[in-house]
Motif scaffolding. Structure first.
Motif, PDB file in Angstrom:
ATOM      1  N   VAL A   1      -5.692  10.099  16.244  1.00  0.00           N
ATOM      2  CA  VAL A   1      -4.265   9.884  16.515  1.00  0.00           C
ATOM      3  C   VAL A   1      -3.596  11.207  16.856  1.00  0.00           C
ATOM      4  N   LEU A   2      -3.874  12.243  16.069  1.00  0.00           N
ATOM      5  CA  LEU A   2      -3.294  13.561  16.323  1.00  0.00           C
ATOM      6  C   LEU A   2      -3.765  14.112  17.663  1.00  0.00           C
ATOM      7  N   ARG A   3      -5.039  13.901  17.967  1.00  0.00           N
ATOM      8  CA  ARG A   3      -5.597  14.383  19.232  1.00  0.00           C
ATOM      9  C   ARG A   3      -4.919  13.702  20.421  1.00  0.00           C
ATOM     10  N   ASP A   4      -4.678  12.391  20.280  1.00  0.00           N
ATOM     11  CA  ASP A   4      -4.036  11.641  21.357  1.00  0.00           C
ATOM     12  C   ASP A   4      -2.590  12.104  21.571  1.00  0.00           C
ATOM     13  N   ILE A   5      -1.880  12.399  20.478  1.00  0.00           N
ATOM     14  CA  ILE A   5      -0.503  12.881  20.596  1.00  0.00           C
ATOM     15  C   ILE A   5      -0.475  14.240  21.293  1.00  0.00           C
TER      16      ILE A   5
ATOM     17  N   GLY B   1      -3.726  13.424   2.644  1.00  0.00           N
ATOM     18  CA  GLY B   1      -4.191  12.439   1.684  1.00  0.00           C
ATOM     19  C   GLY B   1      -3.989  10.991   2.070  1.00  0.00           C
ATOM     20  N   GLY B   2      -4.298  10.617   3.305  1.00  0.00           N
ATOM     21  CA  GLY B   2      -4.191   9.224   3.720  1.00  0.00           C
ATOM     22  C   GLY B   2      -2.865   8.833   4.319  1.00  0.00           C
ATOM     23  N   ASP B   3      -1.897   9.756   4.358  1.00  0.00           N
ATOM     24  CA  ASP B   3      -0.563   9.479   4.884  1.00  0.00           C
ATOM     25  C   ASP B   3      -0.525   9.831   6.368  1.00  0.00           C
ATOM     26  N   LEU B   4      -0.680   8.831   7.223  1.00  0.00           N
ATOM     27  CA  LEU B   4      -0.703   9.057   8.669  1.00  0.00           C
ATOM     28  C   LEU B   4       0.642   9.572   9.168  1.00  0.00           C
ATOM     29  N   ARG B   5       1.721   9.004   8.660  1.00  0.00           N
ATOM     30  CA  ARG B   5       3.050   9.437   9.091  1.00  0.00           C
ATOM     31  C   ARG B   5       3.280  10.907   8.727  1.00  0.00           C
ATOM     32  N   GLY B   6       2.869  11.297   7.518  1.00  0.00           N
ATOM     33  CA  GLY B   6       3.015  12.692   7.115  1.00  0.00           C
ATOM     34  C   GLY B   6       2.212  13.621   7.998  1.00  0.00           C
ATOM     35  N   ALA B   7       1.030  13.182   8.433  1.00  0.00           N
ATOM     36  CA  ALA B   7       0.200  14.005   9.305  1.00  0.00           C
ATOM     37  C   ALA B   7       0.868  14.207  10.665  1.00  0.00           C
ATOM     38  N   VAL B   8       1.469  13.158  11.206  1.00  0.00           N
ATOM     39  CA  VAL B   8       2.160  13.273  12.492  1.00  0.00           C
ATOM     40  C   VAL B   8       3.360  14.208  12.349  1.00  0.00           C
TER      41      VAL B   8
ATOM     42  N   GLY C   1       0.835  -1.192   0.000  1.00  0.00           N
ATOM     43  CA  GLY C   1       0.000   0.000   0.000  1.00  0.00           C
ATOM     44  C   GLY C   1       0.871   1.244   0.000  1.00  0.00           C
ATOM     45  N   SER C   2       0.254   2.408   0.012  1.00  0.00           N
ATOM     46  CA  SER C   2       0.971   3.677  -0.088  1.00  0.00           C
ATOM     47  C   SER C   2       1.932   3.879   1.084  1.00  0.00           C
ATOM     48  N   PRO C   3       2.952   4.719   0.900  1.00  0.00           N
ATOM     49  CA  PRO C   3       3.864   5.014   2.008  1.00  0.00           C
ATOM     50  C   PRO C   3       3.143   5.732   3.147  1.00  0.00           C
ATOM     51  N   GLY C   4       3.609   5.484   4.373  1.00  0.00           N
ATOM     52  CA  GLY C   4       3.132   6.249   5.508  1.00  0.00           C
ATOM     53  C   GLY C   4       1.820   5.811   6.113  1.00  0.00           C
ATOM     54  N   ILE C   5       1.305   4.622   5.745  1.00  0.00           N
ATOM     55  CA  ILE C   5      -0.014   4.223   6.239  1.00  0.00           C
ATOM     56  C   ILE C   5       0.065   3.147   7.317  1.00  0.00           C
ATOM     57  N   GLY C   6       1.299   2.758   7.726  1.00  0.00           N
ATOM     58  CA  GLY C   6       1.430   1.895   8.891  1.00  0.00           C
ATOM     59  C   GLY C   6       1.816   0.455   8.637  1.00  0.00           C
TER      60      GLY C   6
END
Length: 498
Positions: free
Chosen positions: A177-181, A202-209, A43-48
């Motif tokens: 996830v962002l709220r918990d951090i 755009g679906g990239d969790l790592r990029g959002a963090v 799958g795409s990069p950064g999604i876990g």
């Protein structure tokens, strides 16, 4: 400390946004002793994907050995590093023995994680794909292969593994996830700011963090004003953006427009690359391709290092660089379209990339990113015709494949005639390369027929092989063979197709 590492999930239950894939992965791990099959997480990069692999190992009480395919490319290195871990059923250093052989064996499991497994490609990596395929078939340890592009991997390797697809993480799953951090970091936040970060990635969790960490640096509260994405205007569409870069705006304006369009630098580069030949030509096109090549190098560093700060350099080259390559502004209307060589977009794209990779000895990723775009530029709308015919013959392409590369209609007479000529050219080349091999086979069949049924000479008299007439014919054939000049086959080989 990097927050993506600090808050990496420690158990599969903490993996967000891919519940179905997470549950399938957990089932694979629990039942590994029953099936003993490797698994591919793609799958795409950064999604876990990699985080899920480490979380599973933690849940199962397994140690881990992590390798990166882009660093360990050769077959012998893969055998030495991954093979040593995978084949060792009772690894040194394990002291928690219970006395029961089967229980001890399960406790001593070691999860082998091979990241960027789609960067292993047969000849290009000098046996890497073959080594991994053999390894997963005989492994005494569980193996997880991590890949962005599932179909960039060899068919043999894909068939030898179970595959589980991880999808892009929705903004609805990213926000908690962002709220918990923020809570764990003692940060105040505006809900709109976290929503903006989640949607802009755009679906990239790592990029959002990463964006959250950048916005929080030196701040006590995360607001729309403090986040880097807060100034982006998401209203610009991709076709409006292509007009801006390829026709209208100066480099600085084009760069600002790249911030306003809701696309990643990776996708922006694909869109520009897929449409640039509709606007640029000659020296402009050559200069623009230099900037696109630079953008691709930076994107390659992102894929290799997973460091998304390099994205901005790719965006600089793709937007500002391509705009700078243009001589003035351009008018008129252009019909832009989705990039034809979007990785993994359809079966035709996969087939063409695979054929080029096999014939050229490169990876499918290289075929998609580097070879197909230049073939498309050189044979745009099947011009020049001779070059298009040579390309179709070289890679044994049919109408749909030629249409895919050249941008011409699949059912047009032009494409159909090119494929016909290419098939004739390919047949001629094969006959030239075969020498007299097929001729001998044909004569043998004729001789067998003559032996069984007899044949008629020019005077209508039946003769049997082995009689006087047959001896005379054989003598004539020997004479003809002696008189025939020796064939020069020094040019035999597939190079003739090119």
């Amino acid at each position: 400390m990097d927050w993506t590492e600090k808050y990496r999930p420690t158990t599969l239950s903490e993996v967000r946004g891919n519940d179905k894939a997470r549950d399938a992965f957990a089932k694979w791990g629990r039942s590994w002793d029953d099936h003993r099959k490797a698994v591919i997480l793609h799958g795409s990069p950064g999604i876990g994907k990699t985080s899920a692999a480490h979380a599973l190992a933690n849940d199962m009480g397994w140690d881990t050995v992590e390798l990166n395919a882009s660093d360990k490319r050769t077959g012998d290195v893969i055998e030495r590093f991954a093979g040593r871990a995978a084949m060792n059923a009772t690894l040194a250093g394990s002291s928690n023995k219970t006395g029961d052989a089967e229980t001890d064996k399960k406790q001593n499991r070691q999860l082998v994680i091979l990241d960027e497994a789609d960067n292993i490609h047969g000849n290009y990596d000098r046996g890497g794909a073959s080594a991994i395929t053999k390894l997963v078939k005989k492994s005494e340890q569980p193996i997880v292969l991590i890949a962005n592009e599932f179909y960039d991997m060899s068919r043999g390797l894909r068939n030898a593994c179970k595959d589980i697809e991880f999808r892009d993480v929705s903004a609805r799953s990213i926000v908690p996830v962002l709220r918990d951090i923020c809570r764990r970091e003692g940060l105040e936040y505006d809900s709109d700011a976290l929503q903006q970060i989640a949607e802009s990635n755009g679906g990239d969790l790592r990029g959002a963090v990463n964006d959250l960490q950048a916005a929080a640096e030196g701040e006590e509260k995360v607001t729309l004003e403090t986040i880097a994405t807060g100034s982006r205007d998401q209203s610009m569409g991709i076709f409006e953006f292509l007009d801006a870069v390829l026709k209208e705006q100066d480099p600085q304006e084009a760069l600002q427009s790249s911030y306003a369009v809701d696309e990643t630098p990776d996708d922006i580069t694909k869109w520009i690359e897929g449409n640039i030949t509709k606007v640029y030509e000659g020296e402009e096109l050559a200069r623009a391709y230099e900037f696109l090549a630079n953008a691709d190098r930076w994107l390659g560093r992102v894929r290799a290092s997973q460091n998304y700060s390099y994205w901005r350099y790719a965006g600089d080259n793709a937007a500002a660089g391509v705009a700078a390559a243009r001589d003035g502004t351009k008018g008129g209307w252009t019909r832009f379209g989705r990039p034809q060589f979007w990785a993994g977009s359809n079966k035709t794209a996969d087939y063409v990339a695979q054929k080029i990779a096999e014939e050229s000895g490169v990876s499918m990723g290289t075929a998609r990113r580097d070879v197909i775009p230049f073939l498309a530029a050189m044979t745009h709308h099947c011009k020049p015709r001779e070059l298009t015919v040579a390309m179709a013959a070289a890679y044994d392409l049919d109408e749909s494949h030629v249409s895919f590369i050249t941008g011409s209609g699949e059912t047009t007479n032009k494409v159909e005639s090119i494929v016909e000529d290419a098939q004739e050219l390919r047949a001629e080349r094969m006959e030239e390369h075969s020498g007299s091999a097929f001729e001998g086979a044909v004569r043998s069949e004729e001789d067998e027929t003559d032996e069984a049924d007899g044949s008629e000479d020019d005077d209508g008299q039946a003769t049997l092989t082995g009689g006087a007439g047959g001896d005379a014919d054989a003598a004539d054939a020997d004479t003809d063979a002696d008189d025939e000049p020796e064939k020069d086959d020094s040019q035999s080989g597939l190079n003739d197709f090119f």
